[in-house]
Design an enzyme around this catalytic site. Structure first.
Site, mmCIF file in Angstrom:
data_model
loop_
_atom_site.group_PDB
_atom_site.id
_atom_site.type_symbol
_atom_site.label_atom_id
_atom_site.label_comp_id
_atom_site.label_asym_id
_atom_site.label_seq_id
_atom_site.Cartn_x
_atom_site.Cartn_y
_atom_site.Cartn_z
ATOM 1 N N HIS A 97 -10.362 -5.782 -2.350
ATOM 2 C CA HIS A 97 -8.993 -5.961 -1.856
ATOM 3 C C HIS A 97 -8.989 -6.269 -0.376
ATOM 4 C CE1 HIS A 97 -9.970 -1.637 -1.689
ATOM 5 N NE2 HIS A 97 -9.200 -1.559 -0.617
ATOM 6 N N GLU A 134 -12.469 3.721 -1.139
ATOM 7 C CA GLU A 134 -11.759 4.543 -2.121
ATOM 8 C C GLU A 134 -11.663 3.878 -3.497
ATOM 9 O OE1 GLU A 134 -7.930 5.992 -0.551
ATOM 10 O OE2 GLU A 134 -7.207 5.889 -2.619
ATOM 11 N N HIS A 149 -6.618 -5.833 3.007
ATOM 12 C CA HIS A 149 -5.460 -5.165 3.599
ATOM 13 C C HIS A 149 -4.788 -6.148 4.559
ATOM 14 C CE1 HIS A 149 -6.497 -0.837 2.667
ATOM 15 N NE2 HIS A 149 -7.717 -1.335 2.610
ATOM 16 N N ASP A 198 0.865 -1.184 0.000
ATOM 17 C CA ASP A 198 0.000 0.000 0.000
ATOM 18 C C ASP A 198 0.900 1.232 0.000
ATOM 19 O OD1 ASP A 198 -1.686 2.233 0.946
ATOM 20 O OD2 ASP A 198 -3.186 0.674 1.284
ATOM 21 N N ILE A 199 0.619 2.153 -0.895
ATOM 22 C CA ILE A 199 1.483 3.320 -1.066
ATOM 23 C C ILE A 199 1.365 4.309 0.109
ATOM 24 C CG2 ILE A 199 -0.021 4.889 -2.366
ATOM 25 C CD1 ILE A 199 2.385 4.954 -4.421
HETATM 26 P P1 AMP Z 1 -9.721 1.719 0.303
HETATM 27 O O1 AMP Z 1 -10.530 1.429 -0.932
HETATM 28 O O2 AMP Z 1 -10.327 2.792 1.157
HETATM 29 O O3 AMP Z 1 -9.307 0.470 1.043
HETATM 30 O O4 AMP Z 1 -8.369 2.415 -0.150
HETATM 31 C C1 AMP Z 1 -7.524 1.878 -1.109
HETATM 32 C C2 AMP Z 1 -6.126 1.701 -0.573
HETATM 33 O O5 AMP Z 1 -5.291 1.654 -1.721
HETATM 34 C C3 AMP Z 1 -5.585 2.834 0.309
HETATM 35 O O6 AMP Z 1 -5.030 2.276 1.508
HETATM 36 C C4 AMP Z 1 -4.534 3.508 -0.550
HETATM 37 O O7 AMP Z 1 -3.429 3.990 0.187
HETATM 38 C C5 AMP Z 1 -4.141 2.398 -1.486
HETATM 39 N N1 AMP Z 1 -3.679 2.856 -2.788
HETATM 40 C C6 AMP Z 1 -4.270 3.750 -3.602
HETATM 41 N N2 AMP Z 1 -3.547 3.929 -4.725
HETATM 42 C C7 AMP Z 1 -2.481 3.106 -4.622
HETATM 43 C C8 AMP Z 1 -1.357 2.824 -5.452
HETATM 44 N N3 AMP Z 1 -1.184 3.424 -6.634
HETATM 45 N N4 AMP Z 1 -0.436 1.920 -5.017
HETATM 46 C C9 AMP Z 1 -0.591 1.307 -3.826
HETATM 47 N N5 AMP Z 1 -1.635 1.525 -3.001
HETATM 48 C C10 AMP Z 1 -2.557 2.416 -3.387
#
Ligand code: AMP
Length: 130
Positions: free
Chosen positions: A93, A88, A95, A29-30
């Site tokens: 996915h 988001e 975590h 995760d970035i």
């Molecule tokens: P959520 O859908 O709220 O679980 O959020 C998506 C997750 O993806 C968040 O923790 C972000 O930090 C992560 N994220 C978003 N864009 C990227 C990326 N380009 N590379 C890695 N992680 C990402």
């Protein structure tokens, strides 16, 4: 319009890759909650985790288990937390989060700032344990 995770899987957007097979992809995760925070996704673009076909959902978790074991063996932590959470990115996915305290799983806390060098090192470290 493909999701950002589909673009990562396709190699159109760079990622700190941890593992991949024909159906799943894992990457750091970035904006991690803790160093080593990893996302595990199905390559098939499905928005909601519980809409995954039962077999795909099971296999996704078995893939995540392998990644979690590798993480646990190289990242100092008490255990690896798993959570399906967030609004988001509309691409299912999991975590995987190395935790020392319960607060480490809190999505309201500030994300860690980790240099790209350190992220590369973390990804290599986890990959080496797979
Ligand atoms: P959520 O859908 O709220 O679980 O959020 C998506 C997750 O993806 C968040 O923790 C972000 O930090 C992560 N994220 C978003 N864009 C990227 C990326 N380009 N590379 C890695 N992680 C990402």
């Amino acid at each position: 319009m493909p999701t950002i995770f589909s673009k990562i899987i396709a190699g159109e957007i760079p990622s700190y890759k941890i593992a991949e097979n024909d159906r799943f992809y894992a990457f750091l995760d970035i904006n991690p909650l803790s160093p080593g925070h990893t996302l595990v996704v199905p390559k098939q673009e499905i928005d909601k985790y519980f809409d995954l076909e039962p077999e795909l959902l099971s296999e996704l978790n078995l893939f995540a288990q392998k990644v979690a074991h590798a993480m646990r063996s190289v990242i100092p932590c008490q255990r690896i937390g798993q959570i399906v959470f967030g609004l988001e990115v509309p691409h299912a996915h999991i975590h995987l989060i190395p935790i020392r305290t319960e607060a480490d799983m809190s999505f309201t806390k500030a994300r860690e700032q980790i240099s790209s060098e350190k992220m590369k090192e973390l990804a290599e470290l986890i990959r080496s344990a797979l």
